[in-house]
Each structure stands twice: as structure tokens, then as C-alpha cells.
Design an enzyme around this catalytic site. Structure first.
Site, PDB file in Angstrom:
ATOM      1  N   CYS A 169       0.827  -1.014   0.098  1.00 52.12           N
ATOM      2  CA  CYS A 169       0.339  -0.183   0.034  1.00 52.12           C
ATOM      3  C   CYS A 169       1.267   1.234   0.282  1.00 52.12           C
ATOM      4  CB  CYS A 169      -0.901  -0.071   1.446  1.00 52.12           C
ATOM      5  SG  CYS A 169      -1.787  -1.321   1.307  1.00 52.12           S
ATOM      6  N   ARG A 206       4.234  -0.046  -6.919  1.00 50.91           N
ATOM      7  CA  ARG A 206       3.946  -0.946  -6.009  1.00 50.91           C
ATOM      8  C   ARG A 206       2.584  -2.093  -6.028  1.00 50.91           C
ATOM      9  NH1 ARG A 206       6.734   1.906  -1.361  1.00 50.91           N
ATOM     10  NH2 ARG A 206       4.636   0.785   0.096  1.00 50.91           N
ATOM     11  N   TRP A 209      -3.483  -2.078  -1.604  1.00 51.28           N
ATOM     12  CA  TRP A 209      -3.645  -3.224  -2.022  1.00 51.28           C
ATOM     13  C   TRP A 209      -3.284  -4.181  -0.711  1.00 51.28           C
ATOM     14  CZ3 TRP A 209      -0.783  -8.310  -1.731  1.00 51.28           C
ATOM     15  CH2 TRP A 209      -0.293  -8.993  -2.657  1.00 51.28           C
ATOM     16  N   ASN A 251      -0.363   1.543   6.307  1.00 54.34           N
ATOM     17  CA  ASN A 251      -0.248   0.735   6.109  1.00 54.34           C
ATOM     18  C   ASN A 251      -0.105  -0.864   6.987  1.00 54.34           C
ATOM     19  OD1 ASN A 251      -0.102   1.522   3.680  1.00 54.34           O
ATOM     20  ND2 ASN A 251       2.082   1.557   2.948  1.00 54.34           N
ATOM     21  N   GLY A 252       0.198  -1.835   6.598  1.00 52.13           N
ATOM     22  CA  GLY A 252       0.437  -2.854   8.117  1.00 52.13           C
ATOM     23  C   GLY A 252      -0.155  -3.547   8.115  1.00 52.13           C
ATOM     24  N   GLU A 280      12.530 -25.706 -10.883  1.00 54.83           N
ATOM     25  CA  GLU A 280      12.228 -24.212 -10.131  1.00 54.83           C
ATOM     26  C   GLU A 280      13.527 -23.516 -11.194  1.00 54.83           C
ATOM     27  OE1 GLU A 280       9.980 -22.038 -10.774  1.00 54.83           O
ATOM     28  OE2 GLU A 280      10.583 -20.255  -9.690  1.00 54.83           O
ATOM     29  N   LYS A 296      14.324 -21.003 -13.925  1.00 55.36           N
ATOM     30  CA  LYS A 296      14.422 -19.564 -14.180  1.00 55.36           C
ATOM     31  C   LYS A 296      15.688 -18.992 -14.629  1.00 55.36           C
ATOM     32  CE  LYS A 296      12.018 -17.609 -11.736  1.00 55.36           C
ATOM     33  NZ  LYS A 296      11.030 -18.733 -11.530  1.00 55.36           N
ATOM     34  N   GLU A 356      14.310 -18.422 -18.637  1.00 55.87           N
ATOM     35  CA  GLU A 356      13.240 -17.577 -18.331  1.00 55.87           C
ATOM     36  C   GLU A 356      13.974 -16.260 -18.687  1.00 55.87           C
ATOM     37  OE1 GLU A 356       9.605 -16.773 -15.818  1.00 55.87           O
ATOM     38  OE2 GLU A 356      10.659 -17.643 -14.970  1.00 55.87           O
ATOM     39  N   HIS A 404      19.465 -41.784 -17.679  1.00 55.50           N
ATOM     40  CA  HIS A 404      18.677 -42.956 -18.475  1.00 55.50           C
ATOM     41  C   HIS A 404      18.079 -42.032 -19.770  1.00 55.50           C
ATOM     42  CE1 HIS A 404      17.824 -46.078 -15.042  1.00 55.50           C
ATOM     43  NE2 HIS A 404      17.929 -45.050 -14.337  1.00 55.50           N
ATOM     44  N   LYS A 433       3.084 -11.659 -16.874  1.00 57.58           N
ATOM     45  CA  LYS A 433       3.190 -12.203 -15.519  1.00 57.58           C
ATOM     46  C   LYS A 433       2.231 -12.755 -14.709  1.00 57.58           C
ATOM     47  CE  LYS A 433       4.558 -11.996 -11.555  1.00 57.58           C
ATOM     48  NZ  LYS A 433       6.113 -12.583 -10.994  1.00 57.58           N
TER      49      LYS A 433
END
Ligand code: AGP
Length: 615
Positions: A2, A27, A81, A107-108, A488, A492, A495, A511, A610
Site C-alpha cells: 500500500c 508498488r 493492496w 499500511n501494515g 524451478e 528461472k 525465462e 537413463h 506476468k
């Protein structure tokens, strides 16, 4: 996260606040609002809107046609947010006290808001939102006896959790009260004006002289003066800082890319993911959004996980977690497969849909297919109020903060932490003992520190990255919990550096794929000091015998693994169930620095979005 902007001075507050909120758009947010002091009405006026700031501006022009009048010289604004409560106008900040005399932006997270809210409702306060913040607005009214600073301090004394706030009152048109505990607040000191903000990007357009509040500081701000004290009203002095960075640097927190900023945000993101959710005394965790009774939890006999991309690899870690910690048979599937293959869903099946954005088309379709078949479905999302969060109606939010870089980083580690907390709950409803549960919870408490220690290896990783940056092919290997970590890591690298990288089970290499190895194909091996390590070390030697260089991701001090490779990335020691977190962070940093050496557009890689909102 936020954004907060407050203004007091000679300019039109509406314009300053809106331009400040626009500076904070990067943000991430899902609603916005502002409250202004109208000297004509001698009252606060508030306008809020869901969606982007452009929508708020339209609402202001409609609801407050005189908003550009010069007498609007005081106000506070916010971009939200969502954490507690969906992104609706009613939940948007500022929140007003019952009598409308006080406006708060925050915020928080107020961890004890439910108890405070219950007490205030019993006293006749009427709540109009689902947020924790609204509690603050009513507390200020309840504590007010003529002094706004004292009222805010008294209100904050009752609060547990984190806050960065700005408060205005219709009887105090000459001042703003600001305070912080765990969520940043900066105050720009201009010529006969002051700007309060959660991020200096909203301030530096007016002044570069900034004061940063410390935790438990409370500031009384007028156009000419700034007085800072502790909550106990002991005066404190805070240095004036001259800001010489530019806006682009500030939005990325001084990092070159959002991806690197978000990699480094992971200690805080994990702290947010576990905050208020660990019950060490009981050896379990508490995830209120599950909305499942103990009996319903105990009745689940099978777990089915559906996700895509990085979230799918987090789900693979989840499979190990649920089978390891809870003894629950668990399937993990790409969401695109799940939705089309007529999955077997029994009434005692729990489906977990993992999605950072909550908007991935295949995962949404998988959720709807599972709901159609009567499954209990939990969404594990980062974006509050996203489609998956709304379709499932229950689940667990990551609280990792907005993830701007296309390559997912902090969402993955927060997903693993949430899956571990879920697995502990389901384990404790079965054979997981209280003492084992306490051990796991204590280790989860360490997660932010483990990650912070991992990030200290960045310099060493950067040296290795430069050595291998010109590779055209790479393999990533792992077994057990390290198998999804290997997959993963390969994703990374693929991409963001465009190097062809393949994740493989360490034992499976011989194998077939081992035919691809030679001196031009380096191999990254996730081999922390865990069960099965010696077998993976044998696989490392098989790779080196074919000429490949081996980069081991190994536990600090583990000489056996370290002596079996060409280069080593050291990770902090931790229990097996959390080991994917530091290992994948090592892989994130390796991929980032390789891509940076290759001059790739890291935050927006070619061909990628995204959120994949199409099939
Ligand atoms: C990961 O770095 C990619 N950006 C991509 O694989 C992503 O994880 C996938 O598209 C799933 O997105 P979601 O978590 O928002 O559903």
C-alpha cells in the site's frame, strides 16, 4: 504494498496527493482514496474508488467539483493492496471514525483488530468495512479529548502488529499526525509545507529534505514545524536526510531490477507470510482463511494440487510436505492437464490451487472443474480478491507484497512456507506429534533469517554466474525435496537468460539425458546436506566424468559435497522441509546474474507475461 501520501501547506492538497499516489502505483494496488479538509464545510470530505488512480480522479471530479480550490490545503491519500478484505470501495482507505471527524490511512497489519473491533462494536461503534484499519479510526475517536497527537498515541498503544499511518482531524486543520511501527513513513520538509509518505518517491518532487520515522515514533506535522516523540510522548530527534537518488532508482529500492529487489525482499515477504500464523506452544499453525473445522480437516484423505509454472514447482514441494509431514497421499498436476482429463475427485479430496496472480486461466479452469465435482478447494494466492481467491471463497494469502518482475521469486518461497504451514495443520490432525510440530514451527520461525543468510552469498554467486554466462545449455539436478527445486532453477534460468536449461531428477540423468553432457554443458546440482546426498554426489561424479563442470548448491561446511564439484554455492543449514527455500534463492540469484551478464531485459523477458490469463 500500500501507499500513503499526506500533505499540509499552501498548495492544493488534491493535486499533491494524487500526483504522489501516482508515484506509488508501481508498488501495486487495487483501490485508492483520499480525505481532504474542506474549510468551506469545516469538515473532512472523502472520495474512494476501486481500481486505478484514474478512476479515483474521475470520482473526485464528479463528487468534489471544487477539489481544485486553493482552500483544500490538508489531506491524506492511500493506494491499497488488499490484505484484510477484498478490494472494494468500502474497504478502500481513508477510513473515517464514527463521527466523521478523523480520517486514517494505514499500511501494515493490526493483528489484534478482531478483539478491538468486538469491543468497539459493543460500545456502539458502527463498522462499514472488513478492514483492520477501520479499527484505528474509531479508536482515535474513542481516545480523543481535544489533542489529536494524544488520541492517536493512545489508540496505537492498544494495537499489536505493524503500522505506518497518517491521521487528520476536522478540528485540527493545521496538522497531520504520522506514526510508524514496522511500515515505513517518511516526512518531506518543504518551504511552509510538508509531505508525509510511505515511500520517498512521492516526496522528492517537492523536496529532497526528508526525515524517516523510527519504529514507535509519532510525529506532529504542521506546514512549518515537525515534532517527533515516542508513544510515551518523550521527544526524540531524527536526522534530516538529503535524498540524491532519482525516481527510477527509488521505485526499485536502489536495485537495478524489480526482480533483484524482490529477491532481496524475501526475508520480509516470509516474515509477512508467517506473521500471526505460528502457534509454537501447540506445535501447529493457524490459517484462518481455510474456513475448515478440525473435523473437516481430519476427514480429508487425499490432496490434489493444480498450478502452472513456478507455482506448479511450489506445488511439487507441497506434495513432499503433505506426504512427509501429514502422511496424506498428494497428487500434483499442471492445471492445463487437470482441467481436461476428467480428474478423479472424491468428497474427501482437498484441492489446492496455487497461483501468485490468482488470474492464470488454466488454474482458474481447474478450480471450477474441481468445484463442479464437489471438492473442497483452497486458493493459495498472493493477490487479494483475485479470481481464484473469489472463486474458491477461501484459502491462504501469501502476504508477499506485489511481485512486479515477470520471473516469480518471493511468491515461490512464500508459497512453500504456506504449504508447510498447511502440512503441519493436516499432520497434527493425524500422526504428527506436538513435539515434532513444535520443532517444525520453530524452524519456520527461522525462515526469514535463513533467507537473509542465503542472500549474503550473492557476491560469490555473481562470480560463478560470470564464469558460466556464455553457456548455451545447462542441466539442473536434484532428488527428493530438491527435485522440484531443480526444476524451478532451470525455469528461472530459461525465462530470463534464454539459455536452454533442463531440470532433471538426479538419478534419472543416466537413463538417457547424460548423452547430452560434455565440457560445454555445465550442471547445477542441488545437494544440501540431506538424506540421499551421497547418491547425488555419485551423480555429480558421473557428470564430471563426461566433461561437464558441476556447480553444487551445498550446505555450508559440507566438505564431502564441496570437494565433489567445480564450483560451489553455499546455503545455510536448515531442516529438509524448508531446504527448497534457500536452494531456490541461490538459483534465483544465479539466474539473475547470468541474465545480467548477458544483457537480458530481466524484468520483462521476451515472449512472457506476468500473468497468463489465456489458455
Ligand atoms: C514464473 O517465473 C513464471 N512467471 C510463470 O511460470 C508463473 O509462475 C506461472 O505463469 C503461474 O503464474 P501464477 O502463479 O500467477 O498462476
Amino acid at each position: 504494498m500500500c501507499g500513503i501520501v499526506g500533505y499540509i501547506g499552501q498548495r492544493n492538497a488534491t493535486g499533491v496527493i494524487i500526483s504522489g499516489l501516482k508515484r506509488l502505483e508501481y508498488r501495486g494496488y487495487d483501490s485508492a482514496g483520499l480525505a481532504l479538509y474542506s474549510s468551506r464545510r469545516q469538515a473532512l470530505v472523502r472520495v474512494r474508488a476501486v481500481g486505478k488512480i484514474a478512476g479515483l480522479v474521475s470520482r473526485i471530479e464528479t463528487d468534489l467539483p471544487d477539489h481544485a480550490d486553493p482552500d483544500y490545503t490538508l489531506g491524506v491519500g492511500h493506494t491499497r493492496w488488499a490484505t484484510h478484505g477484498a478490494p472494494t470501495e468500502a474497504n478502500a482507505h481513508p477510513h473515517l471514525s464514527r463521527n466523521g471527524e478523523f480520517a486514517v490511512v494505514h499500511n501494515g497489519i493490526i493483528e489484534n483488530y478482531a478483539a478491538l473491533k468486538e469491543r468497539l462494536i459493543r460500545k456502539g461503534y458502527i463498522f462499514t468495512s472488513e478492514t483492520d484499519t477501520e479499527v484505528l479510526a474509531h479508536l482515535v475517536e474513542e481516545c480523543y479529548e481535544g489533542d489529536l497527537h494524544c488520541a492517536v498515541a493512545a489508540a496505537l498503544e492498544q494495537v499489536e502488529g505493524t503500522y505506518g499511518i497518517a491521521v487528520v482531524g476536522s478540528r485540527h486543520q493545521g496538522l497531520i499526525i504520522a506514526a510508524r511501527k514496522g511500515s515505513p513513513i517518511a516526512i518531506g520538509a518543504g518551504q511552509s509545507e510538508a509531505i508525509v509518505a510511505s515511500d520517498i518517491s512521492a516526496i522528492i518532487g517537492y523536496t529532497k529534505q526528508v526525515v524517516f520515522l523510527n519504529d514507535e515514533d509519532i510525529a506532529t506535522i504542521t506546514a512549518e514545524t515537525l515534532d517527533i516523540a515516542s508513544l510515551k510522548n518523550v521527544p526524540v530527534s531524527r536526522a534530516l536526510t538529503h535524498i540524491d537518488s532519482n525516481l527510477d532508482q527509488i521505485e526499485k529500492g536502489g536495485f537495478e531490477h524489480f526482480m533483484l529487489k524482490e529477491i532481496h525482499e524475501q526475508p520480509q515477504a516470509l516474515a509477512n507470510a508467517i506473521r500471526g500464523r505460528l502457534l509454537e506452544k501447540d506445535g501447529t499453525t493457524r490459517l484462518g482463511g481455510m474456513q475448515m473445522t478440525s473435523a473437516e480437516i481430519a476427514r480429508i484423505s487425499h490432496i490434489s494440487i493444480a498450478a502452472c509454472g513456478t507455482s506448479y514447482y511450489a506445488g511439487m514441494v507441497g506434495k513432499y510436505l503433505f506426504e512427509d509431514l501429514a502422511g496424506l497421499p498428494t497428487d500434483i498436476e499442471q492445471a492445463a492437464e487437470f482441467r481436461y482429463r476428467n480428474p478423479i475427485i472424491e468428497p474427501d479430496t482437498l484441492m489446492l490451487a496455487i497461483s501468485q496472480s490468482g488470474e492464470t486461466a488454466d488454474t482458474i479452469a481447474a478450480v471450477r472443474e474441481a468445484l463442479r465435482k464437489g471438492a473442497t478447494v483452497l486458493g493459495i494466492c498472493n493477490v487479494v480478491g483475485s479470481t481464484i481467491a473469489r472463486d474458491t471463497g477461501r484459502g491462504v494469502y501469501l502476504h508477499a507484497g506485489p511481485e512486479i518482475g515477470v520471473a516469480s521469486t518471493k511468491a515461490f518461497t512464500a508459497q512453500v512456507a504456506v504449504l508447510a504451514m498447511l502440512a503441519i495443520i493436516f499432520g497434527r490432525a493425524r500422526r504428527l506429534s506436538g513435539s515434532k510440530g513444535r520443532e517444525l514451527v520453530r524452524e519456520l520461525t527461522r525462515a526469514p533469517a535463513i533467507v537473509a543468510a542465503m542472500l549474503e552469498e550473492e557476491g560469490a554467486i555473481k562470480v560463478i554466474a560470470e564464469k558460466y554466462a556464455r553457456s548455451e545449455h545447462m542441466f539442473y539436478l536434484g532428488r527428493g525435496y530438491m527435485y522440484p527445486a531443480a526444476l524451478e532453477g532451470a525455469l528461472k534460468l530459461k525465462e530470463i537468460s534464454y539459455i536452454h536449461a533442463e531440470g532433471y531428477h538426479a538419478a534419472e540423468l543416466k537413463h538417457g539425458p547424460i548423452a547430452l553432457l560434455d565440457e560445454h554443458v555445465p550442471v547445477v546440482v542441488a545437494v544440501p546436506d540431506l538424506p540421499g546426498k551421497s547418491k547425488t554426489i555419485s551423480n555429480m561424479q558421473e557428470c564430471r566424468a563426461r566433461g561437464s563442470s558441476v556447480i553444487a548448491i551445498a550446505t555450508s561446511g559440507d566438505d564431502e559435497a564441496i570437494s565433489s564439484c567445480n564450483d560451489v554455492i553455499r546455503v545455510p543449514r536448515c531442516l529438509e522441509f524448508l531446504a527448497p527455500i534457500p536452494v531456490v534463492i541461490a538459483e534465483q540469484l544465479l539466474a539473475y546474474h547470468i541474465a545480467r551478464f548477458r544483457g537480458c531485459p530481466i524484468d520483462q523477458p521476451r515472449n512472457l507475461a506476468k500473468s497468463v490469463t489465456v489458455e
